[in-house]
Design a protein around this motif. Sequence first.
Motif, PDB file in Angstrom:
ATOM      1  N   ALA A 110       0.852  -1.410   0.124  1.00 17.09           N
ATOM      2  CA  ALA A 110       0.226   0.106   0.044  1.00 17.09           C
ATOM      3  C   ALA A 110       0.878   1.351  -0.175  1.00 17.09           C
ATOM      4  O   ALA A 110       0.472   2.103  -0.621  1.00 17.09           O
ATOM      5  CB  ALA A 110      -0.982  -0.231   1.143  1.00 17.09           C
ATOM      6  N   ALA A 111       1.913   1.210   0.905  1.00 16.95           N
ATOM      7  CA  ALA A 111       2.846   2.417   0.881  1.00 16.95           C
ATOM      8  C   ALA A 111       3.823   2.539  -0.429  1.00 16.95           C
ATOM      9  O   ALA A 111       4.033   3.748  -0.647  1.00 16.95           O
ATOM     10  CB  ALA A 111       3.663   2.359   2.001  1.00 16.95           C
ATOM     11  N   SER A 112       3.858   1.532  -1.217  1.00 16.30           N
ATOM     12  CA  SER A 112       4.527   1.727  -2.459  1.00 16.30           C
ATOM     13  C   SER A 112       3.848   2.375  -3.413  1.00 16.30           C
ATOM     14  O   SER A 112       4.509   2.523  -4.957  1.00 16.30           O
ATOM     15  CB  SER A 112       5.200   0.373  -2.965  1.00 16.30           C
ATOM     16  OG  SER A 112       4.227  -0.581  -3.065  1.00 16.30           O
ATOM     17  N   ASP A 113       2.523   2.471  -3.485  1.00 15.69           N
ATOM     18  CA  ASP A 113       1.889   3.111  -4.437  1.00 15.69           C
ATOM     19  C   ASP A 113       1.610   2.162  -5.709  1.00 15.69           C
ATOM     20  O   ASP A 113       1.581   2.649  -6.897  1.00 15.69           O
ATOM     21  CB  ASP A 113       2.254   4.693  -4.866  1.00 15.69           C
ATOM     22  CG  ASP A 113       2.047   5.474  -3.595  1.00 15.69           C
ATOM     23  OD1 ASP A 113       1.191   5.263  -2.803  1.00 15.69           O
ATOM     24  OD2 ASP A 113       2.884   6.488  -3.697  1.00 15.69           O
TER      25      ASP A 113
ATOM     26  N   LYS B   4      -0.885   0.663  -6.396  1.00 16.62           N
ATOM     27  CA  LYS B   4      -2.389   0.808  -7.024  1.00 16.62           C
ATOM     28  C   LYS B   4      -2.663   2.261  -5.971  1.00 16.62           C
ATOM     29  O   LYS B   4      -2.117   2.246  -4.916  1.00 16.62           O
ATOM     30  CB  LYS B   4      -3.375  -0.053  -6.447  1.00 16.62           C
ATOM     31  CG  LYS B   4      -3.072  -1.431  -7.515  1.00 16.62           C
ATOM     32  CD  LYS B   4      -3.485  -1.338  -8.799  1.00 16.62           C
ATOM     33  CE  LYS B   4      -3.295  -2.528  -9.557  1.00 16.62           C
ATOM     34  NZ  LYS B   4      -3.887  -2.334 -11.068  1.00 16.62           N
ATOM     35  N   PRO B   5      -3.586   3.024  -6.527  1.00 16.44           N
ATOM     36  CA  PRO B   5      -4.163   4.026  -5.635  1.00 16.44           C
ATOM     37  C   PRO B   5      -4.822   3.527  -4.428  1.00 16.44           C
ATOM     38  O   PRO B   5      -5.171   2.391  -4.269  1.00 16.44           O
ATOM     39  CB  PRO B   5      -5.302   4.640  -6.607  1.00 16.44           C
ATOM     40  CG  PRO B   5      -5.045   4.289  -7.898  1.00 16.44           C
ATOM     41  CD  PRO B   5      -4.363   2.888  -7.748  1.00 16.44           C
ATOM     42  N   ASP B   6      -4.656   4.645  -3.451  1.00 19.08           N
ATOM     43  CA  ASP B   6      -5.454   4.334  -2.054  1.00 19.08           C
ATOM     44  C   ASP B   6      -6.867   3.775  -2.207  1.00 19.08           C
ATOM     45  O   ASP B   6      -6.994   3.138  -1.199  1.00 19.08           O
ATOM     46  CB  ASP B   6      -5.143   5.433  -1.213  1.00 19.08           C
ATOM     47  CG  ASP B   6      -3.857   5.861  -0.836  1.00 19.08           C
ATOM     48  OD1 ASP B   6      -3.007   4.873  -0.924  1.00 19.08           O
ATOM     49  OD2 ASP B   6      -3.594   7.054  -0.505  1.00 19.08           O
TER      50      ASP B   6
END
Length: 309
Positions: A74-77, A79-81
């Motif tokens: 999730a932190a590596s972007d 995919k969008p949040d």
Amino acid sequence: MASTDTDAASATEADVRSPGSAGKSSDLAGLEAGLDALESRTAERAPFGRIVLAKVVPPLVAVAIVLTLWQLAAASDVKPDYVLPGPLDVWRSVEAMWLDGTLLGYIWTSISRGALGFVVSVAIGTPLGLLVARVKPVRAAIGPILSGLQSLPSVAWVPAAIIWFGLTDTTIYAVVLLGAVPSIANGLVAGVDQIPPLYLRAGRTLGATGLHAVRHVLLPAALPGYLAGLKQGWAFSWRSLMAAELIASSPDLGTGLGQLMENFRTYSDMSGVLATILLILIVGIGIDLLFFSPLERRVLRSRGLLVRS
């Protein structure tokens, strides 16, 4: 001197006459030693710290690894949040439902449906399994159909059930029954097939016939396989229930976990969707750990197939 020679000759003659006596004594001694070791092992109790280390720590480590990898993704972007929220976002969704006072209601709605559907499935699947296992023409006619129904995805029954019964609770229970009954029946059939014929002959010799034979011989002897079928039947009940709730969604039905996930999907709330998936997973694991696993250990231990630690 003569008497000594006579005794030696007698001992030698006895050994010649029974060459396997020494081996039999050795085997018997080994068997007794093994039983003593088993009893002493059964009587031992492992320290509490060792039990925690063996039973609790590995799952916690696995969960920590999954959460870490999830947070890194999730932190590596990648995919969008709003497509791939982090664990904290999902936790906030669960917390919001808890603070609203709706979380336990969603869980209870699904658990009560699943429990009722499972109980009815057991009531239908048990006599059906006995009938298939013991009556050859019935097995030839119904056995392949049960195997086919067990392999059929439960979600395939939802459209037909909606047409038959409409958006009602009957639709949900019908899908649960069609998913669970074949698994329970096939599990009992497998358990009966694994009973040694000696048990059945001994039961008939003792006068156990008809329902008495089923109650006192057949079901107890087939219990391990039957229990495996019940465990799988619950898994199929839970899966079928989620499929039915996900598709047969209506305000009149109340909101279970499946309907909740569909509502979050409608509003494109990925945090809510993942939170609902985790709740479904936790409930399924919890039922297994609290009910089926202890029951299975008790049955195996009573038959000497599991050593008490």
